[in-house]
Design a protein around this motif. Sequence first.
Motif: not given
Length: 292
Positions: A60-76
């Motif tokens: 998450e830190r790497l993606v945010q530092a690279l200008g992106g954002r994380m999203h977690v989808e729990l539904a399998p």
Amino acid sequence: MFESDASMYRKADLGDLIRRLRRRADLSQRELAARAGVPQPTIARIESGRTGDPQYRTIERLVQALGGRMHVELAPGSGRDADALAEAAPVPHDEMRDLAGRRYPAHLDVWEVREPRDWPGAWWAEWYRLPPRQWPLPLPPATFRLNREYRNERRNRERVRHSVAVRRVRSGVPRTAWRFAAELPGGELVGELRAHQESAHLRWGDGAGPPKEETVLDGVLVTFAYRRLGIGRRLVAALIDTLGADGAVCLRAVTVQPGVSFLLACGFRLEASRPSALRFEPLPPRQQSRRR
């Protein structure tokens, strides 16, 4: 977008994804480490695939530092993948390796060295054109520039190389003349060629046979920042194609270096029978008095 399932990491190829995003952000591993607060060796292990299950907070830190954002989808079984974060273009030199078998930095532009002029370290290449046995330094398999300004300039030149268009300008041009323009998509003029038709019969006063028409190349100009991108050759080729469509091509030019080398590369040949170029410069009065 990342799913929590470990198979999602394999599908996304996390190391390749980080390298792509890092190239788009134009950051080295050290710069990304300082920005994200993640040790540089950790980033190196993730990109090389040696970290099989990195921590979510690290990614998450790497993606945010690279200008992106994380999203977690729990539904399998949702069928979602990581395409949204894979929009960045692949690293073009990912298959290249140095002499130690290591990949080159993702954020740099790496190119193969085939001759001395491909290598910035060969300062002697343009001046002397030495044969290989006299090269002062051995050539590396590939090279790159660490200076960010040089990097941006090179990338901009490559964009211009692929986007410039050559067209014939007819408005305001006499029937016996030609003008070609090299333009960028926005209309910026970066190159121009002008030529006109001339009769060798009238020039030399030779009454034997019908008058022979020649096309005289008046000049080829390319914006200094975009020289050596093939724009001048494209302008000359456009003129030759146009003349060829109308009949035999007879194109003449008078120039000095570096124009001589440029025209030779375009297919011209030296014509020894033409008059030589002469030059006269008046001497200062003091030097004239000495001669007397």
